[in-house]
Design an enzyme around this catalytic site. Structure first.
Site, PDB file in Angstrom:
ATOM      1  N   ASP A 167      -2.199  -4.694  -0.446  1.00 31.92           N
ATOM      2  CA  ASP A 167      -3.645  -4.636  -0.284  1.00 31.92           C
ATOM      3  C   ASP A 167      -4.046  -3.185  -0.575  1.00 31.92           C
ATOM      4  OD1 ASP A 167      -6.288  -5.088   0.175  1.00 31.92           O
ATOM      5  OD2 ASP A 167      -6.045  -6.035   2.127  1.00 31.92           O
TER       6      ASP A 167
HETATM    7  C1  BGC Z   1      -9.374  -6.237   0.740  1.00 30.45           C
HETATM    8  C2  BGC Z   1      -8.778  -7.167  -0.294  1.00 30.45           C
HETATM    9  C3  BGC Z   1      -9.359  -6.865  -1.637  1.00 30.45           C
HETATM   10  C4  BGC Z   1      -9.102  -5.415  -1.975  1.00 30.45           C
HETATM   11  C5  BGC Z   1      -9.652  -4.997  -3.321  1.00 30.45           C
HETATM   12  C6  BGC Z   1      -9.288  -4.780   0.318  1.00 30.45           C
HETATM   13  O1  BGC Z   1     -10.054  -3.999   1.160  1.00 30.45           O
HETATM   14  O2  BGC Z   1      -8.712  -6.409   1.972  1.00 30.45           O
HETATM   15  O3  BGC Z   1      -9.015  -8.503   0.060  1.00 30.45           O
HETATM   16  O4  BGC Z   1      -8.818  -7.718  -2.606  1.00 30.45           O
HETATM   17  O5  BGC Z   1      -9.722  -4.601  -0.991  1.00 30.45           O
HETATM   18  O6  BGC Z   1     -11.030  -4.995  -3.311  1.00 30.45           O
END
Ligand code: BGC
Length: 757
Positions: free
Chosen positions: A232
């Protein structure tokens, strides 16, 4: 292109620095290309509800991304219980990804709704692992059909937003396996996504991005995941440990790839481990590149219509006393549309999933279009942006409600109530929305409440309002879909994929969500979440899991089961007839739950094992078929570390919701190789006595114990002493002189010499 052969040729030609570079993103959204070897860069973009491609790969792009169709959020889509629809939506989003040059969509999300307070519940499908897993599998399959990868997220036990970057989810293995890992397992084994996103949090002390048990053993070895694991965004804490644990791509990029190379040079990381990771990563990069269709375009109008149809499939009719809906006949001549959401709808959640839509419909304008000039529609905003009720707005709304034949009140959760990064701290609507509903229902008995929210809310007025429509965060076509449902152009066919509790205090994680200030989140309710909890504790929910009404009715009959007893790996075929007994075309969602009568370990009274959505014309009937296999009867045995089914009696419960079981059938399961029981010195006397060899081996020492305590081998003992002996760990017999240590060693070896028959 022969991808495996190409990867084998490329790998030895990469320098250590290039390999390290591949494992860390180039910027916010892309991977490093290696131009001299023709290795392309791929683009990953958020995608659970639509493509969110930033205009430049170096910027986050929330709110400024390229326009794309905004489909219903996952919690809305889940209410459709329709795997075909979700697959179609997955395909459409993937076509838009192709058109925008996106290789991998960051979604879907299959975290479960451990608490209705979870800030991202709108982004997740359900509280139930089977429903979540099946819908995710359908989405992934749809995207793959269009040559686009998905990144299933957030792996795993990332069930709260509070402290998400450092929280430690303390979960026992059985709960992990049966609930939180299960939707991932279903989606990975069924649809093989190209990527999995390792979550921010720790699980039982180890960060998901560094958790070799999760990333290597469970994901790769047990489930056969053949894609990559992506962190993530900013979830990596140590650059090197994740590579060793099986994390392929650290996102977003940064200047730190050198750390990985340095670790190889200094021997902290073996080059063979790095090579293994790079090999799998290159395979996905080349696969994604080969699937690119640069000339792909999409028809925004057709996708908008799909978004509207999908939103209609999700709308869930929670209550409809006196068939107030649909609005027909006299009720259609003068309508008061009340609530700012009717004109300025909320249609998606806040955070990384936020799409810039191609257009947005609102219910007010769509109703005006659908009904034409003959119907008088009066509108009042009813509330402003704040929480506090505004007397002037309430008065204006009351006046138009009194003058109309029916009032439709739009209420729900404003963006500040539901967002990535923030858990809710109560389940109520804003006071200004509740006050509006109270005001209107007092003066207008024909009041319909349309709710716009991504997750469960409480409804103190539910008993007084005759009709309640849950419209969710339905995407850019939701306004039209709501209008379609209100006037009966679409028969609502959604059902709740999450329990709506009566009060926050009734929810299973009430005392342990979102965790303590040190970031410890004890999943202390274990297996008992959502309907599993409400069933086990006999708590009446506001609306139960699986509930939804229609403008028609369905009858269930003739449940047949192939045989009353099944053995081992036999398949159980189940069928029943569902008949549309009303006047309109409609769709029923048939749910099959299983109940084990006397489980070895505590088990939820009901677990969803299968479901099917069936479309029927008035008077039409259909046989609905289900199959159950051994794993459906199984639980995850914490001692054996395996899915096991025990011989026993099970009730098959078929119904229209978790609290509306219409038909049932009892079957016996016979397992010829049951769970092997290993007895050790800490196992109690009673368990030894139940064991076929254990009881014989323990007979003499037990007689000696009785003699020591009661005076004779038959041993008259008080009820209290009987109870103590019954539950006494066998090792303690040594302390009574009833067995010697070496004799105990001998019988332990003998009792465990071969598995129990
Ligand atoms: C989120 C993800 C997301 C990623 C990219 C993170 O803060 O938890 O779900 O895909 O950001 O935007």
């Amino acid at each position: 292109m022969d991808i495996p052969a190409t990867v084998d040729q490329l790998l030895p030609r990469l320098t250590l620095e290039e390999k390290a570079m591949l494992c860390v993103g180039r910027d916010f959204w892309t991977t490093h290309p290696i131009d001299r070897l023709g290795i392309p860069s791929i683009w990953l973009a958020d995608g659970p509800t639509g493509v969110r491609k930033a205009r430049h790969s170096t910027e986050p792009g929330i709110g400024t991304s390229l326009p794309a169709t905004c489909f219903p959020t996952a919690s809305a889509l889940a209410a459709s219980w329709d795997v075909h629809l979700v697959r179609e939506v997955g395909r459409a989003i993937a076509i838009e990804a192709q058109a925008q040059g996106v290789h991998i969509l960051l979604g879907p999300g299959v975290n479960l709704k451990r608490s209705p307070l979870g800030g991202r519940n709108f982004e997740y499908f359900s509280e139930d692992p089977l429903l979540s897993g099946e819908l995710a599998a359908a989405f992934i399959a749809g995207a793959k059909e269009e040559g686009v990868g998905t990144c299933l997220k957030h792996f795993v036990a990332n069930e709260n937003e509070t402290g998400r970057m450092y929280a430690d989810s303390i979960v026992d293995e059985r709960t992990l396996r049966e609930l939180y890992l299960r939707p991932f397992e279903i989606a990975v084994t069924k649809s093989k996504p190209w990527a999995i996103m390792a979550a921010y949090n720790r699980v039982n002390g180890t960060f998901c991005t560094e958790n070799a048990w999760l990333l290597r053993q469970v994901l790769h070895e047990e489930w056969g995941h053949d894609g990559i694991v992506v962190s993530d965004w900013l979830a990596v804490n140590d650059r090197v440990a994740p590579v060793a644990a099986g994390l392929h791509l650290q996102m977003p990029g940064g200047p730190l790839a050198e750390r990985i190379a340095e670790a190889v040079r200094t021997g902290r990381l073996s080059e063979a481990t790095l090579d293994g990771v790079v090999k799998e990563l290159l395979t996905v990069i080349l696969r994604a590149d080969a699937a690119r269709r640069p000339a792909c375009t999409f028809d925004p109008e057709a996708h908008h219509q799909l978004a509207r149809r999908a939103a209609g499939e999700c709308i869930t009719l929670l209550k409809n006393d006196g068939d107030l809906l649909p609005l027909e006949g006299a009720r259609l001549t003068e309508i008061a549309l009340i609530g700012a959401f009717a004109k300025e709808p909320r249609y998606q959640g806040a955070g990384s999933s936020e799409v810039v839509p191609t257009r947005v419909e609102n219910a007010h304008d769509e109703l005006v279009k659908l009904l034409g000039p003959s119907v008088r529609i009066a509108y009042a905003a009813g509330y402003g942006a704040g929480d506090t009720p505004d007397p002037a707005l309430l008065q204006e709304a009351r006046e138009i409600a009194v003058r109309s034949h029916v009032a439709v009140v739009f209420a729900g959760l404003p963006p500040s109530y539901e967002s990535e990064g923030i858990d809710r701290n109560h389940l109520e609507l804003p006071p200004s929305h509740n006050a509006l509903i109270d005001t209107i229902v007092e003066v207008q008995p024909n009041t319909v409440v349309v709710l716009i929210n991504g997750a469960a809310v409480t409804m103190p007025w539910a008993g007084r309002v005759p009709a309640i429509v849950e419209a969710w965060l339905g995407g850019q076509g939701a306004g039209g879909a709501i209008a379609d449902v209100l006037v009966g152009r679409v028969n609502p066919s959604g059902k709740l994929a999450e329990t709506f509790p009566a009060r926050l205090e009734d929810t299973p994680s009430y005392l342990s969500f979102p965790g303590d200030p040190d970031g410890r989140v004890a999943f202390s309710e274990g297996l008992f979440t959502g309907y599993r909890w409400h069933d086990a504790r006999a708590i009446e929910p506001l609306f139960p899991f699986g509930h939804g009404l229609f403008y028609t009715t369905f009858a269930y009959a003739d449940l047949t089961v192939t045989r009353p007893e099944i053995r081992d790996d036999e398949v159980l075929d189940i069928a029943l007839t569902v008949r549309n007994t009303g006047q309109r075309f409609g769709k029923e969602i048939v749910q099959l739950y299983l109940h084990e009568r006397a489980p070895r370990y505590p088990r939820p009274p009901k677990e969803l094992k299968a479901f099917q959505k069936v479309a029927l014309a008035p008077g039409e009937e259909q046989r609905v078929h289900f199959q159950l296999v051994r794993k459906d009867f199984a639980y995850y045995d914490p001692q054996a570390h395996a899915w096991l089914a025990n011989s026993g009696t099970f009730d098959i419960l078929v119904g229209a919701s978790s609290r509306d079981i219409r038909l049932s059938h009892t079957v016996s399961l016979h397992v010829s190789s049951p769970r092997p029981v290993y007895l050790d010195r800490f196992r109690p006397v009673w368990e030894w006595l139940m064991h076929p060899r254990g009881s014989a081996l323990l007979a003499a020492p037990l007689a000696r114990l009785r003699q020591a305590i009661g005076g004779t081998a038959e041993g008259e003992m008080s009820p209290m002493m009987e109870a103590i002996v019954h539950d006494l760990p066998v090792g303690k017999l040594v302390l009574f002189g009833a067995i010697t240590e070496s004799e105990l060693e001998r019988i332990l070896a003998e009792v465990n010499a071969e598995p129990t028959p």
